[in-house]
Design an enzyme around this catalytic site. Structure first.
Site, PDB file in Angstrom:
ATOM      1  N   LYS A  60       0.142   4.231  -0.288  1.00 27.39           N
ATOM      2  CA  LYS A  60      -0.528   5.410   0.283  1.00 27.39           C
ATOM      3  C   LYS A  60      -0.304   6.638  -0.612  1.00 27.39           C
ATOM      4  O   LYS A  60      -0.181   6.483  -1.826  1.00 27.39           O
ATOM      5  CB  LYS A  60      -0.056   5.655   1.724  1.00 27.39           C
ATOM      6  CG  LYS A  60      -0.153   4.382   2.574  1.00 27.39           C
ATOM      7  CD  LYS A  60      -0.029   4.662   4.036  1.00 27.39           C
ATOM      8  CE  LYS A  60       0.017   3.357   4.800  1.00 27.39           C
ATOM      9  NZ  LYS A  60      -0.063   3.536   6.241  1.00 27.39           N
ATOM     10  N   GLU A 102      -6.976   4.396   7.835  1.00 25.76           N
ATOM     11  CA  GLU A 102      -6.820   5.829   7.538  1.00 25.76           C
ATOM     12  C   GLU A 102      -8.073   6.379   6.856  1.00 25.76           C
ATOM     13  O   GLU A 102      -8.448   7.524   7.069  1.00 25.76           O
ATOM     14  CB  GLU A 102      -5.561   6.049   6.683  1.00 25.76           C
ATOM     15  CG  GLU A 102      -4.302   5.841   7.529  1.00 25.76           C
ATOM     16  CD  GLU A 102      -3.069   5.398   6.754  1.00 25.76           C
ATOM     17  OE1 GLU A 102      -3.049   5.495   5.519  1.00 25.76           O
ATOM     18  OE2 GLU A 102      -2.123   4.928   7.413  1.00 25.76           O
ATOM     19  N   GLU A 142      -5.158  -5.194  10.469  1.00 21.55           N
ATOM     20  CA  GLU A 142      -4.175  -4.147  10.710  1.00 21.55           C
ATOM     21  C   GLU A 142      -4.490  -3.432  12.016  1.00 21.55           C
ATOM     22  O   GLU A 142      -5.366  -2.544  12.043  1.00 21.55           O
ATOM     23  CB  GLU A 142      -4.202  -3.135   9.566  1.00 21.55           C
ATOM     24  CG  GLU A 142      -3.895  -3.743   8.213  1.00 21.55           C
ATOM     25  CD  GLU A 142      -3.346  -2.699   7.261  1.00 21.55           C
ATOM     26  OE1 GLU A 142      -2.268  -2.935   6.725  1.00 21.55           O
ATOM     27  OE2 GLU A 142      -3.974  -1.646   7.072  1.00 21.55           O
ATOM     28  N   HIS A 153      -9.454   0.738   4.844  1.00 17.83           N
ATOM     29  CA  HIS A 153      -8.196   0.979   5.554  1.00 17.83           C
ATOM     30  C   HIS A 153      -8.478   1.918   6.733  1.00 17.83           C
ATOM     31  O   HIS A 153      -9.308   2.830   6.625  1.00 17.83           O
ATOM     32  CB  HIS A 153      -7.174   1.606   4.602  1.00 17.83           C
ATOM     33  CG  HIS A 153      -5.798   1.648   5.184  1.00 17.83           C
ATOM     34  ND1 HIS A 153      -5.424   2.612   6.081  1.00 17.83           N
ATOM     35  CD2 HIS A 153      -4.730   0.829   5.020  1.00 17.83           C
ATOM     36  CE1 HIS A 153      -4.164   2.393   6.446  1.00 17.83           C
ATOM     37  NE2 HIS A 153      -3.726   1.308   5.825  1.00 17.83           N
ATOM     38  N   SER A 207       3.583  -2.075  10.397  1.00 16.49           N
ATOM     39  CA  SER A 207       5.038  -2.063  10.584  1.00 16.49           C
ATOM     40  C   SER A 207       5.690  -3.398  10.275  1.00 16.49           C
ATOM     41  O   SER A 207       6.656  -3.803  10.925  1.00 16.49           O
ATOM     42  CB  SER A 207       5.385  -1.578  11.994  1.00 16.49           C
ATOM     43  OG  SER A 207       4.914  -0.251  12.178  1.00 16.49           O
ATOM     44  N   GLY A 221       2.460   2.269  10.778  1.00 19.99           N
ATOM     45  CA  GLY A 221       3.381   3.393  10.647  1.00 19.99           C
ATOM     46  C   GLY A 221       4.022   3.834  11.951  1.00 19.99           C
ATOM     47  O   GLY A 221       4.624   4.898  12.022  1.00 19.99           O
ATOM     48  N   ASN A 239       0.873  -1.173   0.000  1.00 22.49           N
ATOM     49  CA  ASN A 239       0.000   0.000   0.000  1.00 22.49           C
ATOM     50  C   ASN A 239       0.910   1.223   0.000  1.00 22.49           C
ATOM     51  O   ASN A 239       1.484   1.567   1.029  1.00 22.49           O
ATOM     52  CB  ASN A 239      -0.881  -0.042   1.255  1.00 22.49           C
ATOM     53  CG  ASN A 239      -1.694   1.225   1.440  1.00 22.49           C
ATOM     54  OD1 ASN A 239      -1.784   2.049   0.527  1.00 22.49           O
ATOM     55  ND2 ASN A 239      -2.281   1.381   2.616  1.00 22.49           N
TER      56      ASN A 239
HETATM   57  C1  PEP Z   1      -0.746   0.039   6.118  1.00 20.48           C
HETATM   58  O1  PEP Z   1      -1.093   1.189   6.315  1.00 20.48           O
HETATM   59  O2  PEP Z   1      -1.446  -0.705   5.396  1.00 20.48           O
HETATM   60  C2  PEP Z   1       0.474  -0.416   6.778  1.00 20.48           C
HETATM   61  C3  PEP Z   1       0.549  -1.658   7.120  1.00 20.48           C
HETATM   62  O3  PEP Z   1       1.437   0.532   7.022  1.00 20.48           O
HETATM   63  P1  PEP Z   1       2.891   0.308   7.691  1.00 20.48           P
HETATM   64  O4  PEP Z   1       3.434  -0.982   7.099  1.00 20.48           O
HETATM   65  O5  PEP Z   1       3.682   1.488   7.273  1.00 20.48           O
HETATM   66  O6  PEP Z   1       2.677   0.188   9.137  1.00 20.48           O
END
Ligand code: PEP
Length: 250
Positions: A11, A98, A168, A96, A213, A174, A9
């Site tokens: 983003k 976000e 997630e 997601h 992460s 992040g 992703n």
């Molecule tokens: C995401 O937002 O889908 C994600 C997993 O981000 P990160 O790997 O940066 O934590």
């Protein structure tokens, strides 16, 4: 055998040409990773056509990070699932955290988006996960259950067969904090159980990805768990070498 998937992703990162270079880097190193692992990249809308070109001839699939809840018409600034499908996308990330957090996406909106995604032959990567407060209050099971019941339970069996779930935990996205492999397994197994309550044995075939992460240093331990079928990767998907190295974690 469930599919093993590493999905990136991106983003709101990279300019179009940078996205093309990133895609080319993934194509260049793809041969180093078992072809049992499927790679998917989800660039910003503006880069999809160019990235599609860069991926041509490879087995790397691509998708979008969102789509409109309506089919077409006077919805300024929105991108329809049909437009995404016309570019050759196979996947759309939906729900997601976000989008839920910053754009107020609710289960009601997500049900409409799901309808559009399936009507256009796309596969949703449906994200679920609790925030820190919910985890600390030990409400994480209830949160993901509701996110599944309110959206996934409305799918037909045929639609359900074409669904990827991404667990997630918001506190791990992040932040550099990762769920432990045990925490991931515990909730992935729970998610599969909730799916099975509605869809029976079909839930055994559903790919459930971990996201938050995930990086080369922790992917192998997490992916080793029985109910973890891969990862949805944010930050580490922006470097081809890291993204590919995560795929070596299986
Ligand atoms: C995401 O937002 O889908 C994600 C997993 O981000 P990160 O790997 O940066 O934590």
């Amino acid at each position: 055998m469930r599919k093993k998937i590493v999905a990136g992703n991106w983003k709101m990162n990279t300019l179009p040409q940078e996205g093309v270079e990133l895609a080319k880097g993934v194509v260049a190193g793809r041969g180093e990773v078992s072809n049992e692992v499927s790679f998917i990249v989800c660039p910003p809308f503006t880069h999809i056509a160019m990235v599609a070109e860069a991926l041509k001839g490879s087995d790397i699939e691509f998708g979008a990070q969102n789509c409109a809840a309506e089919a077409k018409g006077a919805y300024t600034g929105e991108v329809a699932a049909s437009m995404i499908a016309a570019l050759g996308c196979k996947y759309v990330i939906l729900g997601h955290s976000e989008r839920r957090q910053y754009y107020g996406e609710t289960s009601e909106t997500l049900n409409k988006k799901m309808e559009q995604v399936y009507a256009n032959g796309l596969t949703p990567i449906y994200c679920v996960g609790e925030n820190l407060e919910e985890r600390e209050a030990e409400k994480h099971f209830d949160v993901v259950k509701a996110q599944i019941e309110e959206v996934v339970y409305n799918l037909t069996e045929e639609q359900f067969k074409n669904l990827v779930i991404a667990y997630e935990p918001v506190w791990a996205i992040g932040t550099g904090k990762t769920a432990t492999a045990e925490q991931a397994q515990e909730i992935h197994a729970y998610i599969r159980k909730v799916l099975a309550e509605k869809f029976g044995a079909l839930a055994e075939e559903t790919a459930i990805l971990y996201g938050g992460s995930c990086k080369p240093a922790n992917a192998a331990e997490i992916f080793a768990k029985e109910d973890v079928d891969g990862g949805l990767i944010g930050g580490a998907a922006l470097k081809a070498a890291d993204f590919l190295a995560i795929g070596k974690g299986f």
